[in-house]
Design a protein around this motif. Structure first.
Motif, short mmCIF file in Angstrom:
data_model
loop_
_atom_site.label_atom_id
_atom_site.label_comp_id
_atom_site.label_asym_id
_atom_site.label_seq_id
_atom_site.Cartn_x
_atom_site.Cartn_y
_atom_site.Cartn_z
N VAL A 1 70.75 -70.99 -59.64
CA VAL A 1 69.82 -70.43 -59.39
C VAL A 1 69.73 -68.97 -60.33
O VAL A 1 70.74 -68.74 -61.08
N THR A 2 68.32 -68.49 -60.87
CA THR A 2 68.13 -67.84 -61.90
C THR A 2 67.37 -66.90 -61.25
O THR A 2 66.55 -66.98 -60.71
N VAL B 1 72.41 -64.53 -50.97
CA VAL B 1 73.01 -64.67 -48.97
C VAL B 1 72.31 -66.21 -48.72
O VAL B 1 72.47 -67.42 -48.36
N ASN B 2 71.48 -67.01 -49.81
CA ASN B 2 71.01 -67.98 -49.75
C ASN B 2 71.92 -69.38 -50.04
O ASN B 2 71.98 -70.21 -49.76
N THR B 3 72.87 -68.84 -50.44
CA THR B 3 73.72 -70.24 -51.12
C THR B 3 75.25 -69.80 -50.58
O THR B 3 76.39 -70.97 -50.77
N ALA C 1 71.93 -75.95 -51.11
CA ALA C 1 73.60 -74.65 -49.92
C ALA C 1 73.23 -74.36 -48.87
O ALA C 1 73.53 -74.09 -48.11
N SER C 2 71.89 -73.92 -49.00
CA SER C 2 70.95 -72.50 -48.29
C SER C 2 70.71 -73.09 -47.36
O SER C 2 70.42 -72.40 -46.39
N LYS C 3 71.02 -74.58 -46.81
CA LYS C 3 70.96 -75.10 -45.30
C LYS C 3 72.13 -75.64 -44.82
O LYS C 3 71.82 -75.74 -43.33
N THR C 4 72.80 -74.81 -45.73
CA THR C 4 74.56 -75.33 -44.61
C THR C 4 75.06 -74.39 -44.94
O THR C 4 76.17 -73.74 -44.23
#
Length: 400
Positions: free
Chosen positions: A191-192, A75-77, A218-221
């Motif tokens: 991301v690990t 969900v963050n990327t 990526a998480s900011k867009t």
């Protein structure tokens, strides 16, 4: 129910046994999670995690299972409709793929036989063909807990680099971190994902995301909704040792101690110990005349060994008999290999003698369950461990 004297042998591939030092570290009063004392604990944990993940970037610690850390990575990327490339290396790769699909991700799931890791060459061919760079992420399970197969993440990164492909690299290290060498920064992993109850030698309850600058960008867009799992909401208070909500305080005490134990032993020594115990386990399995599920020696897992049962024999019935008679828990076969495979965990707080005790229980269990085998597997494991210079003894102690 049979009552047993002595210790229970927990030889599933996680949760792994919790060392006494970690148990004692957690045996503390709960403290104020807004206090200066807690801030010091938080900072020590975050810095220690960076050493285990081998990263200079942030490691985010969630009060969650590894499944929660999976979701946080997604969900963050990524955004709904994004295409990702995943590989069917086993049960847990399949579950992560199913989660991604539930979030509206377009998953290309490369089929696998559950006996090999993710193929760097096959991934490279898929990326080479992706001229428009539609693939936004490559998602791989480093150590597939259901099969005892370790994928070659460094080679997968090299394949991505050869193609100059901009996809993110997301890696599940839930059963490998702290037991198998993993290099978040060197391998340019974005991301690990990991959790507390495997190589970290803790009870379940903590999930981890180590994140790169590229992943944070990526998480900011990206367009995926999130609240509890939002990295930026965690990182703001993390900078001062705090959390945005009540953390798992006593697990953090245990995490600090577990990190100290690994660093005292030395990470390279930790990884070498796991490889040696795994090799001894395979020596026993081969001597018994049974078959290791993993077919590629380069991909043998240092964490666990999955063993195929002979035709006509059920792995779960064998496990039941072994538990009842000898007080040892072995891992079950999952989904496609249910009833066909049992798994011997040899991770975390495990050394030569604890492994040999476990293998003795397995060998006696094979006899009790009437599973055809050749006696002497434990002797074969001992022979594998006889080289004193490679033993688990500290380097300043010599066996004479």
């Amino acid at each position: 129910m049979t009552k047993h004297q002595g210790r229970h042998f927990l030889n599933i591939p996680g949760p792994s046994p919790v060392p006494d030092r970690v148990l004692r570290a957690m045996d503390m009063p709960v403290i104020d999670h807004r206090s200066a004392e807690f801030a010091e604990l938080g900072k020590q944990v975050f810095e220690g995690c960076q050493k285990i993940f081998k990263t200079k970037g942030p490691v985010i610690v969630f009060p969650s299972s590894g499944t929660g850390a999976w979701e946080a990575a997604i969900v963050n990327t990524l955004s709904p409709g994004d295409k990702v490339l995943m590989v069917e290396t086993g049960h847990f790769a399949t579950l992560w793929q199913q989660m991604a699909k539930r979030w509206g991700i377009d998953v290309e799931f490369l089929p696998g036989d559950w006996r090999h890791g993710a193929s760097p060459a096959e991934i490279e061919e898929k990326l080479k063909a992706d001229k428009s760079h539609a693939i936004k992420a490559v998602m791989v399970v480093h150590n597939e807990t259901s099969t005892g197969v370790t994928s070659r993440v460094g080679e997968i990164r090299a394949a991505m680099d050869r193609q100059g492909h901009p996809a993110l690299l997301l890696v599940d290290t839930i059963s490998s971190l702290g037991s198998v060498d993993f290099k978040h920064d060197e391998w340019k992993v974005d991301v690990t994902v990991s959790c507390s109850q495997k190589g970290f030698m803790l009870p379940p309850g903590l999930g981890f995301n180590a994140v790169s600058d590229k992943a944070r960008a990526a998480s900011k867009t990206n367009k995926m909704p999130r609240s509890y799992w939002d990295w930026e909401e965690m990182l703001k208070p993390n900078a001062n040792g705090f959390f945005p909500y009540t953390p798992a305080t006593n697990l953090l005490y245990g995490l600090r101690e577990a990190i100290a134990m690994m660093l005292e032993e030395g990470l390279d020594n930790v990884f070498t110990r796991h490889k040696r115990l795994a090799a001894a386990t395979r020596a026993a399995v081969t001597h018994w005349g049974l078959e290791v599920l993993c077919q590629e020696p380069e991909e043998f897992s240092p964490v666990l060994t999955a063993v195929l049962m002979p035709p006509g024999h059920n792995a779960d019935e064998f496990r039941k008999i072994t538990l009842e008679k000898y007080n040892i828990s072995l891992g079950s076969g999952l989904s496609k290999v249910a009833g066909k495979v049992f798994r011997i965990g040899h991770l975390g707080e495990c050394n030569e003698l604890t492994l040999l005790g476990a293998l003795s229980g397995v060998e006696m269990g094979l006899t009790a369950a009437g599973v055809p085998h050749r006696a002497g597997g434990v002797d074969a494991a001992m022979k594998s461990l006889e080289d004193a210079d490679k033993s688990n003894a500290p380097s300043h102690l010599k066996v004479v």
